[in-house]
Design a protein around this motif. Structure first.
Motif, PDB file in Angstrom:
ATOM      1  N   LEU A 164      11.429   2.336  -9.375  1.00  0.00           N
ATOM      2  CA  LEU A 164      11.513   0.881  -9.297  1.00  0.00           C
ATOM      3  C   LEU A 164      12.321   0.434  -8.082  1.00  0.00           C
ATOM      4  N   ASP A 165      13.419   1.107  -7.810  1.00  0.00           N
ATOM      5  CA  ASP A 165      14.232   0.748  -6.645  1.00  0.00           C
ATOM      6  C   ASP A 165      13.440   0.915  -5.358  1.00  0.00           C
ATOM      7  N   THR A 166      12.631   1.978  -5.286  1.00  0.00           N
ATOM      8  CA  THR A 166      11.830   2.203  -4.077  1.00  0.00           C
ATOM      9  C   THR A 166      10.806   1.095  -3.878  1.00  0.00           C
ATOM     10  N   ILE A 167      10.112   0.727  -4.941  1.00  0.00           N
ATOM     11  CA  ILE A 167       9.083  -0.309  -4.834  1.00  0.00           C
ATOM     12  C   ILE A 167       9.715  -1.661  -4.519  1.00  0.00           C
ATOM     13  N   ILE A 168      10.862  -1.960  -5.131  1.00  0.00           N
ATOM     14  CA  ILE A 168      11.548  -3.227  -4.850  1.00  0.00           C
ATOM     15  C   ILE A 168      11.984  -3.286  -3.382  1.00  0.00           C
ATOM     16  N   ALA A 169      12.485  -2.163  -2.855  1.00  0.00           N
ATOM     17  CA  ALA A 169      12.881  -2.133  -1.447  1.00  0.00           C
ATOM     18  C   ALA A 169      11.676  -2.357  -0.525  1.00  0.00           C
ATOM     19  N   LEU A 170      10.526  -1.767  -0.866  1.00  0.00           N
ATOM     20  CA  LEU A 170       9.320  -1.977  -0.064  1.00  0.00           C
ATOM     21  C   LEU A 170       8.843  -3.422  -0.150  1.00  0.00           C
ATOM     22  N   LEU A 171       8.973  -4.034  -1.325  1.00  0.00           N
ATOM     23  CA  LEU A 171       8.594  -5.438  -1.463  1.00  0.00           C
ATOM     24  C   LEU A 171       9.495  -6.343  -0.630  1.00  0.00           C
ATOM     25  N   GLU A 172      10.782  -6.067  -0.643  1.00  0.00           N
ATOM     26  CA  GLU A 172      11.698  -6.871   0.170  1.00  0.00           C
ATOM     27  C   GLU A 172      11.386  -6.724   1.667  1.00  0.00           C
ATOM     28  N   GLN A 173      11.038  -5.507   2.066  1.00  0.00           N
ATOM     29  CA  GLN A 173      10.673  -5.292   3.473  1.00  0.00           C
ATOM     30  C   GLN A 173       9.388  -6.044   3.809  1.00  0.00           C
ATOM     31  N   ARG A 174       8.440  -6.050   2.859  1.00  0.00           N
ATOM     32  CA  ARG A 174       7.187  -6.774   3.068  1.00  0.00           C
ATOM     33  C   ARG A 174       7.420  -8.284   3.173  1.00  0.00           C
ATOM     34  N   ILE A 175       8.335  -8.813   2.380  1.00  0.00           N
ATOM     35  CA  ILE A 175       8.642 -10.246   2.424  1.00  0.00           C
ATOM     36  C   ILE A 175       9.288 -10.622   3.740  1.00  0.00           C
ATOM     37  N   GLU A 176      10.130  -9.766   4.313  1.00  0.00           N
ATOM     38  CA  GLU A 176      10.730 -10.033   5.616  1.00  0.00           C
ATOM     39  C   GLU A 176       9.661 -10.088   6.713  1.00  0.00           C
ATOM     40  N   GLU A 177       8.692  -9.196   6.625  1.00  0.00           N
ATOM     41  CA  GLU A 177       7.610  -9.236   7.600  1.00  0.00           C
ATOM     42  C   GLU A 177       6.796 -10.526   7.470  1.00  0.00           C
ATOM     43  N   LEU A 178       6.566 -10.937   6.216  1.00  0.00           N
ATOM     44  CA  LEU A 178       5.806 -12.163   6.006  1.00  0.00           C
ATOM     45  C   LEU A 178       6.595 -13.384   6.460  1.00  0.00           C
ATOM     46  N   ASN A 179       7.901 -13.361   6.310  1.00  0.00           N
ATOM     47  CA  ASN A 179       8.723 -14.471   6.810  1.00  0.00           C
ATOM     48  C   ASN A 179       8.582 -14.617   8.322  1.00  0.00           C
ATOM     49  N   GLN A 180       8.529 -13.499   9.012  1.00  0.00           N
ATOM     50  CA  GLN A 180       8.371 -13.546  10.455  1.00  0.00           C
ATOM     51  C   GLN A 180       6.991 -14.076  10.841  1.00  0.00           C
ATOM     52  N   ARG A 181       5.959 -13.691  10.090  1.00  0.00           N
ATOM     53  CA  ARG A 181       4.612 -14.181  10.367  1.00  0.00           C
ATOM     54  C   ARG A 181       4.498 -15.679  10.108  1.00  0.00           C
ATOM     55  N   VAL A 182       5.174 -16.148   9.023  1.00  0.00           N
ATOM     56  CA  VAL A 182       5.141 -17.578   8.723  1.00  0.00           C
ATOM     57  C   VAL A 182       5.820 -18.366   9.838  1.00  0.00           C
ATOM     58  N   LEU A 199       9.265  -7.609 -11.085  1.00  0.00           N
ATOM     59  CA  LEU A 199       9.675  -6.200 -11.112  1.00  0.00           C
ATOM     60  C   LEU A 199      11.186  -6.073 -11.213  1.00  0.00           C
ATOM     61  N   ASP A 200      11.923  -6.957 -10.564  1.00  0.00           N
ATOM     62  CA  ASP A 200      13.378  -6.933 -10.682  1.00  0.00           C
ATOM     63  C   ASP A 200      13.818  -7.263 -12.107  1.00  0.00           C
ATOM     64  N   HIS A 201      13.096  -8.173 -12.760  1.00  0.00           N
ATOM     65  CA  HIS A 201      13.401  -8.483 -14.163  1.00  0.00           C
ATOM     66  C   HIS A 201      13.163  -7.256 -15.050  1.00  0.00           C
ATOM     67  N   CYS A 202      12.079  -6.530 -14.803  1.00  0.00           N
ATOM     68  CA  CYS A 202      11.825  -5.300 -15.571  1.00  0.00           C
ATOM     69  C   CYS A 202      12.914  -4.264 -15.327  1.00  0.00           C
ATOM     70  N   ARG A 203      13.388  -4.206 -14.089  1.00  0.00           N
ATOM     71  CA  ARG A 203      14.459  -3.247 -13.777  1.00  0.00           C
ATOM     72  C   ARG A 203      15.739  -3.598 -14.523  1.00  0.00           C
ATOM     73  N   GLN A 204      16.115  -4.873 -14.549  1.00  0.00           N
ATOM     74  CA  GLN A 204      17.317  -5.287 -15.261  1.00  0.00           C
ATOM     75  C   GLN A 204      17.192  -5.021 -16.755  1.00  0.00           C
ATOM     76  N   LYS A 205      16.026  -5.297 -17.308  1.00  0.00           N
ATOM     77  CA  LYS A 205      15.814  -5.048 -18.727  1.00  0.00           C
ATOM     78  C   LYS A 205      15.839  -3.550 -19.040  1.00  0.00           C
ATOM     79  N   LYS A 241       0.842  -1.183   0.000  1.00  0.00           N
ATOM     80  CA  LYS A 241       0.000   0.000   0.000  1.00  0.00           C
ATOM     81  C   LYS A 241       0.884   1.243   0.000  1.00  0.00           C
ATOM     82  N   ILE A 242       1.288   1.678  -1.194  1.00  0.00           N
ATOM     83  CA  ILE A 242       2.134   2.863  -1.326  1.00  0.00           C
ATOM     84  C   ILE A 242       1.494   3.782  -2.341  1.00  0.00           C
TER      85      ILE A 242
END
Length: 553
Positions: free
Chosen positions: A190-208, A233-239, A177-178
């Motif tokens: 793209l870098d900002t959204i990727i960083a937020l996604l990585e932060q979201r995945i860390e939170e989900l790892n803790q919940r799991v 999104l990372d693939h789009c960034r590399q391309k 939600k950004i």
């Protein structure tokens, strides 16, 4: 009596006491290099193992024999007696030769040698004021299937941006939600959204980890979707970064090679498949006079029209350009004519335009669609076509091409009504619109000037056997059809060696020019004619029988 040939016989080794014949290319190479004043002290770094003058002489002689490979040049220095005379029996390794060929020091030496060579030929009266210019394409040292097309890069880059924007919209609604602008797209976003996604995945790892015993676990499903969006999104960034780098490498060109970024894909005359296949190559432009190459430049443009202005600027800067600029119809354009008239006012352009020969044909002169076959009334400024329709001047207009060159036009519109106010059918197009005509006065002026210059001079007839012969000798005689180095700078240095070696070979093929040499010690090609004549007379009297001496006074 049989000769005594024994390889095991003890002998005394003496350095090679050999001198090549009087008109051997090695002598010209030796005098040319010695005249360049290249003795520079090596202040910084370790001392040099080999003198640059010796390496330049060896490379020029090897190229004049058609030997381009560094390993073959190394063997040439060991086995060829003329090369041993130039190097004084020094034997540089192929690594030393390869590094020397692509060095900045060699480029400075080659440029100085061309200027020195031009000044000598001009002082001896061996060249005139005619400068013959032409170009040829030489293959680059690159894979012919490693092409990158700029138009395709632009197309895929646009599709990649659309794909990334679609992913951002889905991410905003589903996982993260950004508040970001969906229409604007850049790499920082793209870098900002990727960083937020990585932060979201860390939170989900803790919940799991906290809900490990829950099945089915909603946190795992949410994490799976987040990782999917992160990878996409990372693939789009590399391309995006890849397409951006490709656009920067291509620059103003339409293509380039992955194995040699400076090479451009061009159509060559050698086409075994007969399908117009493009290959990575460079466009070599040379200026000759009396079949001597006096200037050269390596271009990345496949067409000769765009190479003339930078090449003429390079020649004028080096002070080797003559007063008559001779080139074929591939160089005839309004932009080139204008540059010669404005910037090179002392020079005369003997360059035909593309349709000059066709304009003299019967088919062209009988074509009613050509404006040159219409009647023009200069006083009232109007045209009358063969159908009797009058075109009156209406307004001025201009057009800018993709290279930002402006062309000014005069627009003429047909008279729609006759004296009885009846519509003239010949003045209308098939769709019922009024016909109009666009004339470029400046282009017509340059065309007229080119026709007049070519009709008053016989220099253009020398173009084919003056400059075309050099290309034939370069490719057929020296066998130089493809570069062995990669990169524009390195390729330019290598072709400079080949062209100067061709000049030395040309000098050796003209023994009559010895009568024009002077004994000036400062001349770059001094020859001790007097010493040679005394030596010849001495040998003649020593080896001549006594009964023949009566014939000499």
């Amino acid at each position: 009596m049989e000769p005594d040939y024994n390889m095991n016989q003890l002998s005394l080794n003496i350095p090679t006491a050999y001198e090549p014949e009087l008109n051997h290319p090695a002598r010209y190479i030796n005098r040319l290099v010695e005249s360049l004043a290249l003795r520079r002290p090596n202040i910084m770094g370790r001392p040099r193992e080999y003198d640059p003058r010796m390496l330049l002489k060896l490379v020029l002689l090897a190229y004049s024999y058609g030997i381009i490979s560094s390993r073959k040049i190394e063997r040439f220095a060991r086995e060829n007696i003329v090369a041993m005379w130039l190097t004084q029996e020094q034997r540089p390794t192929y690594r030393t030769i390869a590094r020397f060929i692509v060095s900045q020091e060699l480029e400075d030496m080659i440029q100085s040698s061309f200027k020195e060579f031009h000044d000598y030929l001009k002082a001896q009266g061996m060249i005139d004021e005619a400068s013959f210019i032409d170009g040829t394409k030489i293959l680059a040292n690159a894979n012919k299937y490693s092409f990158v097309w700029k138009k395709r890069t632009i197309k895929y880059r646009k599709l990649n941006v659309e794909k990334a924007q679609k992913l951002i919209r889905e991410i905003k609604q589903a996982e993260v939600k950004i508040d970001v602008d969906e229409d604007s797209f850049d790499i920082d976003q793209l870098d900002t959204i990727i960083a937020l996604l990585e932060q979201r995945i860390e939170e989900l790892n803790q919940r799991v980890a906290e809900t490990a015993k829950v099945s089915p676990n909603p946190a795992k499903q949410e994490r799976r979707h987040a990782k999917k969006y992160l990878h996409a999104l990372d693939h789009c960034r590399q391309k995006h970064l890849e397409y951006q780098a490709q656009s920067q490498i291509a620059g103003q060109r339409n293509s380039y090679s992955k194995t040699d970024h400076d090479a451009t894909f061009m159509r060559l005359k050698e086409d075994p498949m007969r399908n117009g296949q493009t290959k990575p190559a460079y466009n070599l432009q040379i200026m000759t006079s009396s079949q001597y190459v006096l200037g050269y430049e390596l271009m990345q443009n496949p067409t000769d029209t765009r190479t003339l202005i930078p090449f003429l600027s390079h020649l004028a800067q080096n002070e080797v350009l003559g007063r008559e600029i001779v080139a074929d119809a591939g160089y005839g354009s309004e932009r080139n004519y204008k540059y010669i008239e404005d910037e090179l006012s002392d020079c005369t352009a003997l360059i035909p335009y593309s349709t000059m020969i066709k304009e003299n044909s019967r088919k062209w002169r009988s074509d009613d669609r050509k404006v040159m076959n219409w009647e023009y009334h200069e006083a009232d400024d109007f045209y009358v076509n063969p159908q009797g329709v009058r075109f009156n001047f209406k307004r001025y207009a201009y057009r800018n091409d993709k290279y930002k060159f402006r062309r000014d036009f005069k627009v003429y519109q047909a008279e729609k009504y006759d004296e009885n106010h009846q519509i003239i059918s010949q003045a209308l197009t098939p769709h019922g619109n009024t016909k109009y005509l666009m004339v470029n006065p400046q282009w017509e002026y340059f065309k007229s000037k080119a026709r007049e210059s070519l009709s008053n001079s016989n220099t253009y007839s020398r173009r084919k056997y003056d400059v075309e012969t050099v290309f034939g000798n370069l490719k057929a005689y020296l066998g130089f059809k493809r570069f062995t180095v990669r990169g524009l700078k390195k390729a330019k240095r290598q072709i400079g060696i080949a062209l100067m070696a061709l000049n030395m070979k040309k000098m050796a093929g003209r023994p009559l020019i010895f009568s024009k040499y002077s004994d000036n010690q400062k001349a770059p090609f001094r020859i001790f004619v007097k010493f040679r004549m005394e030596l010849l007379i001495q040998r003649l009297f020593v080896t001549t029988p006594l009964f023949l001496l009566n014939y000499f006074p």
